[in-house]
Design a protein around this motif. Structure first.
Motif, mmCIF file in Angstrom:
data_model
loop_
_atom_site.group_PDB
_atom_site.id
_atom_site.type_symbol
_atom_site.label_atom_id
_atom_site.label_comp_id
_atom_site.label_asym_id
_atom_site.label_seq_id
_atom_site.Cartn_x
_atom_site.Cartn_y
_atom_site.Cartn_z
ATOM 1 N N GLY A 60 -3.343 -1.915 -4.449
ATOM 2 C CA GLY A 60 -3.291 -1.510 -5.726
ATOM 3 C C GLY A 60 -1.929 -2.533 -6.229
ATOM 4 O O GLY A 60 -0.871 -2.061 -7.565
ATOM 5 N N LEU A 83 -7.925 4.289 -10.443
ATOM 6 C CA LEU A 83 -7.358 2.689 -9.940
ATOM 7 C C LEU A 83 -5.803 2.471 -10.014
ATOM 8 O O LEU A 83 -5.134 3.747 -10.580
ATOM 9 C CB LEU A 83 -8.333 1.911 -10.890
ATOM 10 N N ARG A 84 -5.261 2.053 -9.154
ATOM 11 C CA ARG A 84 -3.859 2.174 -9.340
ATOM 12 C C ARG A 84 -3.773 0.723 -10.163
ATOM 13 O O ARG A 84 -2.613 0.819 -10.330
ATOM 14 C CB ARG A 84 -3.197 1.884 -8.036
ATOM 15 N N SER A 85 -4.312 -0.349 -10.348
ATOM 16 C CA SER A 85 -3.661 -1.215 -11.093
ATOM 17 C C SER A 85 -5.001 -1.973 -12.474
ATOM 18 O O SER A 85 -6.237 -1.724 -11.842
ATOM 19 C CB SER A 85 -3.399 -2.268 -10.319
ATOM 20 N N ARG A 118 0.723 -1.307 0.389
ATOM 21 C CA ARG A 118 0.049 -0.340 0.281
ATOM 22 C C ARG A 118 1.300 1.433 0.224
ATOM 23 O O ARG A 118 0.883 2.020 -0.322
ATOM 24 C CB ARG A 118 -1.406 0.511 0.945
ATOM 25 N N GLN A 139 -7.473 -4.417 -9.948
ATOM 26 C CA GLN A 139 -8.241 -2.980 -8.977
ATOM 27 C C GLN A 139 -9.935 -3.053 -10.555
ATOM 28 O O GLN A 139 -10.697 -2.582 -10.256
ATOM 29 C CB GLN A 139 -7.581 -2.046 -8.629
ATOM 30 N N VAL A 172 -11.367 -6.413 -10.304
ATOM 31 C CA VAL A 172 -12.732 -6.055 -9.788
ATOM 32 C C VAL A 172 -13.314 -5.660 -9.677
ATOM 33 O O VAL A 172 -14.959 -6.148 -9.379
ATOM 34 C CB VAL A 172 -11.651 -5.723 -7.725
ATOM 35 N N LEU A 173 -13.721 -4.370 -10.160
ATOM 36 C CA LEU A 173 -14.248 -3.707 -10.028
ATOM 37 C C LEU A 173 -15.400 -3.903 -11.667
ATOM 38 O O LEU A 173 -16.835 -3.574 -11.513
ATOM 39 C CB LEU A 173 -13.746 -1.712 -10.266
ATOM 40 N N LEU A 211 -4.712 -6.633 -3.683
ATOM 41 C CA LEU A 211 -5.353 -5.670 -4.555
ATOM 42 C C LEU A 211 -5.998 -5.352 -4.048
ATOM 43 O O LEU A 211 -5.693 -3.234 -5.082
ATOM 44 C CB LEU A 211 -6.380 -7.174 -4.855
ATOM 45 N N ARG A 212 -6.733 -4.772 -3.114
ATOM 46 C CA ARG A 212 -6.780 -3.281 -2.659
ATOM 47 C C ARG A 212 -5.639 -2.826 -2.747
ATOM 48 O O ARG A 212 -6.180 -1.158 -2.751
ATOM 49 C CB ARG A 212 -7.541 -4.121 -1.036
#
Length: 213
Positions: free
Chosen positions: A97, A198-200, A68, A203, A206-207, A94-95
């Motif tokens: 990033g 989003l960072r990746s 993070r 992510q 998942v969205l 994942l959260r």
């Protein structure tokens, strides 16, 4: 181009094995080694590697928290190492990033391929495993239901690309599915990540699942 890698792993023997594999490749340079999460963040700030190979279970600061910080500060991409493919650490990564994840049982060839994949901006590692991960993540009770309105900033084509990310497809696979050039896919991915904050790619995947795209 040489890929500069920082290896963060608390078990000395495992770390030595990873370093040995990485150094066997002419296009990869190991610029540092960290035995805990705090050292990983500190060295990432000092060395600015292209990629941090990050174990999730480390003393002083766990790999998820370290990920993070590294991602939030824009220090490097993070490729997470885990013993289990579907555990809370992976969800946390994942959260946080992380660009992708690998099982510690991954062989040398696949490890090197994963490092190169992340280094060129393809964050989805081992699609077959990642698809299971995304499905599990999106299906957990803790997973939020995304507001479809957040996707209104995307063009129709960007929404299509986002949907394919949700399937765990690589850029090449998306290009084939949507009949477009791979470079065009990369452009769409970059733009939708920026628009959605989003960072990746992980992510974004998942969205996509949470939004039903």
């Amino acid at each position: 181009m040489t890929i500069r890698v920082l290896v963060a792993e608390d078990h000395a023997s495992v770390r030595a094995g990873l370093v040995l594999i990485l150094r066997s490749a002419s296009d990869i340079e190991v610029v540092g080694e960290a035995c805990d999460g705090e050292a990983a963040v500190r060295l990432a700030r000092a060395l600015r590697p292209d990629l941090v190979l990050m174990d999730v279970q480390m003393p002083r600061l766990d790999g998820v928290s370290a990920t993070r910080q590294v991602v939030a500060e824009g220090l490097a991409d993070v490729l997470v190492l885990t013993t289990f493919d579907l555990d809370a650490y992976v969800f946390g990564a994942l959260r946080a990033g992380a660009a992708g994840f690998l099982l510690k049982s991954t062989d040398a060839h696949d490890l090197l391929a994963a490092v190169r994949t992340v280094a060129r901006g393809e964050g989805m590692i081992a699609p077959a495993v990642t698809r299971r991960l995304i499905a599990e993540f999106a299906g957990t009770a803790s997973a939020r239901t995304a507001d479809p309105a957040v996707l209104d900033v995307l063009t129709p084509r960007e929404r299509e690309v986002l949907g394919r990310l949700g399937e765990g497809l690589s850029n090449a696979e998306i290009a084939d599915r949507l009949s477009m050039a791979e470079t065009t896919v990369k452009t769409h991915v970059s733009r939708l990540l920026a628009k959605l904050g989003l960072r990746s790619r992980a992510q974004a995947a998942v969205l996509a699942r949470e939004s039903g795209v």
